[in-house]
Design a protein around this motif. Sequence first.
Motif, PDB file in Angstrom:
ATOM      1  N   ILE A  88      -4.921   6.369   3.282  1.00  0.00           N
ATOM      2  CA  ILE A  88      -4.415   5.384   4.229  1.00  0.00           C
ATOM      3  C   ILE A  88      -4.133   6.062   5.561  1.00  0.00           C
ATOM      4  CG2 ILE A  88      -2.599   3.669   4.660  1.00  0.00           C
ATOM      5  CD1 ILE A  88      -4.320   3.060   2.182  1.00  0.00           C
ATOM      6  N   GLN A 124      -2.204   9.662   1.000  1.00  0.00           N
ATOM      7  CA  GLN A 124      -2.747   8.981  -0.171  1.00  0.00           C
ATOM      8  C   GLN A 124      -1.700   8.026  -0.716  1.00  0.00           C
ATOM      9  OE1 GLN A 124      -4.150  11.503  -3.313  1.00  0.00           O
ATOM     10  NE2 GLN A 124      -5.263   9.836  -4.292  1.00  0.00           N
ATOM     11  N   SER A 125      -2.105   6.782  -0.930  1.00  0.00           N
ATOM     12  CA  SER A 125      -1.202   5.770  -1.460  1.00  0.00           C
ATOM     13  C   SER A 125      -0.835   6.077  -2.905  1.00  0.00           C
ATOM     14  CB  SER A 125      -1.860   4.389  -1.383  1.00  0.00           C
ATOM     15  OG  SER A 125      -1.084   3.437  -2.095  1.00  0.00           O
ATOM     16  N   THR A 140      -2.242   2.598  -4.731  1.00  0.00           N
ATOM     17  CA  THR A 140      -3.679   2.347  -4.927  1.00  0.00           C
ATOM     18  C   THR A 140      -4.513   3.620  -5.063  1.00  0.00           C
ATOM     19  OG1 THR A 140      -4.167   2.385  -2.561  1.00  0.00           O
ATOM     20  CG2 THR A 140      -3.506   0.260  -3.511  1.00  0.00           C
ATOM     21  N   ASP A 141      -3.938   4.775  -4.780  1.00  0.00           N
ATOM     22  CA  ASP A 141      -4.627   6.070  -4.753  1.00  0.00           C
ATOM     23  C   ASP A 141      -5.638   6.196  -3.611  1.00  0.00           C
ATOM     24  OD1 ASP A 141      -3.268   7.315  -6.834  1.00  0.00           O
ATOM     25  OD2 ASP A 141      -4.635   6.525  -8.353  1.00  0.00           O
ATOM     26  N   LYS A 142      -5.725   5.201  -2.732  1.00  0.00           N
ATOM     27  CA  LYS A 142      -6.647   5.261  -1.600  1.00  0.00           C
ATOM     28  C   LYS A 142      -6.024   6.050  -0.451  1.00  0.00           C
ATOM     29  CE  LYS A 142      -8.980   0.920  -2.521  1.00  0.00           C
ATOM     30  NZ  LYS A 142      -9.319  -0.397  -1.986  1.00  0.00           N
ATOM     31  N   ILE A 159       0.825  -1.206   0.000  1.00  0.00           N
ATOM     32  CA  ILE A 159       0.000   0.000   0.000  1.00  0.00           C
ATOM     33  C   ILE A 159       0.863   1.261   0.000  1.00  0.00           C
ATOM     34  CG2 ILE A 159      -1.775   1.272   1.263  1.00  0.00           C
ATOM     35  CD1 ILE A 159      -2.770  -1.356   0.079  1.00  0.00           C
TER      36      ILE A 159
END
Length: 92
Positions: A72, A64-65, A68-70, A39
């Motif tokens: 975290i 922001q990862s 993955t762009d998620k 991640i």
Amino acid sequence: MINKEDINPLVDSEFFWYSLIEGDQIVLDADYYEEGKLILRKGFAYEVLAKTERDVSDIAFIVQSDVTDKLISVHPFLVGNYLISPVKYRLN
């Protein structure tokens, strides 16, 4: 002189969390995985987008990862280094 008894990683990480603000960057000591998937990467600077504090023992930086762009949640205990942003954000 600092003795080993004087070092408390949890207290140090809490102080560290209070010292950084949004816009600063954090660098992790190791790769960060969730469910066996990479991640966040070790040595990569992630901008602190927000900070959360549910209680004294539950604090985190939100980044922001790049994988993955998620968004975290990262506990300050996982941070190995940081970069202070020369531009300070103002919240209205």
